[in-house]
Motif scaffolding. Structure first.
Motif, PDB file in Angstrom:
ATOM      1  N   ILE A 128       0.859  -1.192   0.000  1.00 35.43           N
ATOM      2  CA  ILE A 128       0.000   0.000   0.000  1.00 35.43           C
ATOM      3  C   ILE A 128       0.890   1.235   0.000  1.00 35.43           C
ATOM      4  O   ILE A 128       1.554   1.537   0.999  1.00 35.43           O
ATOM      5  CB  ILE A 128      -0.925   0.011   1.232  1.00 35.43           C
ATOM      6  N   ASN A 129       0.934   1.912  -1.130  1.00 38.36           N
ATOM      7  CA  ASN A 129       1.789   3.089  -1.254  1.00 38.36           C
ATOM      8  C   ASN A 129       1.184   4.070  -2.246  1.00 38.36           C
ATOM      9  O   ASN A 129       0.062   3.856  -2.722  1.00 38.36           O
ATOM     10  CB  ASN A 129       3.210   2.676  -1.651  1.00 38.36           C
ATOM     11  N   HIS A 130       1.925   5.110  -2.585  1.00 37.09           N
ATOM     12  CA  HIS A 130       1.337   6.161  -3.414  1.00 37.09           C
ATOM     13  C   HIS A 130       1.255   5.802  -4.897  1.00 37.09           C
ATOM     14  O   HIS A 130       0.806   6.625  -5.700  1.00 37.09           O
ATOM     15  CB  HIS A 130       2.074   7.494  -3.201  1.00 37.09           C
ATOM     16  N   GLY A 131       1.644   4.570  -5.250  1.00 40.47           N
ATOM     17  CA  GLY A 131       1.475   4.120  -6.630  1.00 40.47           C
ATOM     18  C   GLY A 131       0.472   2.997  -6.771  1.00 40.47           C
ATOM     19  O   GLY A 131       0.138   2.596  -7.891  1.00 40.47           O
ATOM     20  N   THR A 132      -0.049   2.479  -5.652  1.00 37.95           N
ATOM     21  CA  THR A 132      -0.934   1.310  -5.697  1.00 37.95           C
ATOM     22  C   THR A 132      -2.273   1.521  -5.005  1.00 37.95           C
ATOM     23  O   THR A 132      -3.105   0.617  -4.995  1.00 37.95           O
ATOM     24  CB  THR A 132      -0.255   0.100  -5.021  1.00 37.95           C
ATOM     25  N   TYR A 133      -2.498   2.686  -4.413  1.00 38.17           N
ATOM     26  CA  TYR A 133      -3.698   2.860  -3.575  1.00 38.17           C
ATOM     27  C   TYR A 133      -4.986   2.697  -4.365  1.00 38.17           C
ATOM     28  O   TYR A 133      -5.983   2.202  -3.833  1.00 38.17           O
ATOM     29  CB  TYR A 133      -3.661   4.231  -2.874  1.00 38.17           C
ATOM     30  N   PHE A 134      -5.008   3.078  -5.655  1.00 37.05           N
ATOM     31  CA  PHE A 134      -6.225   2.883  -6.444  1.00 37.05           C
ATOM     32  C   PHE A 134      -6.454   1.409  -6.766  1.00 37.05           C
ATOM     33  O   PHE A 134      -7.598   0.971  -6.913  1.00 37.05           O
ATOM     34  CB  PHE A 134      -6.173   3.691  -7.747  1.00 37.05           C
TER      35      PHE A 134
END
Length: 397
Positions: free
Chosen positions: A228-234
């Protein structure tokens, strides 16, 4: 000496103008709290300077909303979290930086000329709620703090039309929240909070990156929390059922990819893509039309703005800068073009002030963009109006 009529006319104009000056009222603006009595014997009032005082967004009144039962129609809340980044950290200082960049928003009274409205002086009670306390030592706990803090503020009755039916679950009317990030990971707990109040929502996502990457592609996913990070949250938001599929849209995309399969995965998450370069062919009007056609004007919509939508020339202070982006003027024009869409909440993220210039280009751009968002919310009216409009449409049908 002969004096020309032109000179006499100018003199008369100056005299008349001087007389009018004595009748003019000072620019009070919407914030009574910034005014105080002037020096003894002066007989007037004096406005606090925009470069003095404690920073809140747009010099709005501050209330510690998480520890009080204050009511509002629109509230700004900070989420100082940046341990989900893949490149530059520093967005934990985004909320304070954006507030600093917003100090001049109502220097002349706050009236938005293009949108013909004043979001600081309207039907809506708008306040700054400060920041959600967020730990920097435990990402899982931090995201829980953001979700619970946001939901606590979202769930209370609004200042206006609290007793009227609205679009939230159980027919409630709720206030609107605008969140100051923080890296883009915060959008996942914010969408979890929104889902608890509204169910799945449509998302307008301004960004240079897709942010729908599968965890194994983006970061390797050595653990659940690392996934869970700023490239996978969607990706996670889609898996959790937080998104209204086939009604979401990215705008401003221009990043490199691991391969064409990234676009395929993005489609599985329910997004349409507007590339940044499309603005050269279809202009701002074309971008606006694509967004409006995708999300419509009836369903609840969540707006998420990554400041890296802007070219680094306009916003250098961001976690993952990408060249070839839009100008500040273009982004503000496109956001204004969303007038009439049912924005129930919004965020702006990835502002990392440590990388800004001394002129505060990025924080001002972020603040000014949110000024447009706030104006859209004010012009739309209370969320109870969404239900009224739906009833009118049903009657027409």
């Amino acid at each position: 000496m002969r004096v020309s009529g032109v000179v006499l006319g100018l003199a008369a104009t100056v005299i008349a103008h001087g007389d009018h000056d004595h009748d003019q009222e000072p620019l009070a603006g919407p914030l009574e709290g910034l005014w105080y009595n002037s020096l003894p014997g002066d007989g007037g009032t004096q406005a606090d300077s925009v470069f003095s005082g404690i920073s809140t967004f747009g010099r709005l009144k501050y209330h510690p909303c998480l520890t009080s039962d204050v009511k509002y129609d629109i509230a700004f809340i900070g989420a100082p979290f940046d341990t989900g980044t893949s490149y530059r950290p520093g967005a934990r200082f985004g909320p304070s930086g954006i507030r600093q960049g917003s100090r001049r928003l109502n220097l002349y009274g706050g009236y938005n000329v293009p949108l013909e409205a004043n979001p600081f002086n309207s039907w809506a009670k708008v306040i700054d709620c400060g920041d959600i306390p967020v730990t920097s030592y435990d990402n899982a706990y931090a995201l829980q703090q953001i979700e619970e803090g946001h939901n606590l503020l979202l769930s209370r009755p609004p200042f206006t039309d609290a007793s009227k039916p609205g679009p939230a679950k159980k027919g409630k009317t709720l206030p609107r929240l605008i969140t100051l990030g923080g890296d883009h990971t915060i959008t996942l707990p914010l969408l979890r909070s929104i889902n608890r109040a509204y169910g799945p929502v449509s998302v307008i996502h301004f960004d240079s990156h897709l942010d729908t990457w599968k965890p194994k592609v983006f970061g390797g996913s050595p653990s659940h929390q690392a996934s869970i990070n700023h490239g996978t949250y969607f990706f996670h938001a889609s898996q959790e059922g937080l998104l209204a599929n086939d009604s979401n849209i990215h705008a401003g995309i221009r990043t490199t990819l691991s391969g064409p399969s990234d676009y395929e995965n993005d489609g599985y998450c329910g997004f349409e893509i507007v590339e940044a370069r499309e603005i050269d062919k279809i202009g701002t009007d074309g971008i606006i039309k694509k967004i409006r056609d995708r999300v419509g004007t009836e369903k609840p919509v969540y707006l998420s703005i990554d400041i890296d939508t802007l070219d680094p020339a306009f916003a250098p202070a961001t976690g993952t800068p990408e060249t070839g982006g839009w100008s500040t003027r273009e982004l503000r024009t496109i956001v204004r073009g969303l007038e009439g869409i049912n924005l129930i909440a919004a965020d702006i993220v990835e502002v990392a002030p440590a990388y800004d210039t001394n002129a505060e280009l990025t924080t001002m751009a972020a603040a000014d963009t949110l000024y447009e968002v706030m104006t859209l919310m004010v012009k739309k009216g209370p969320l109870s109006k969404m239900v009224e409009e739906e009833e009118v449409l049903e009657l027409k049908a």
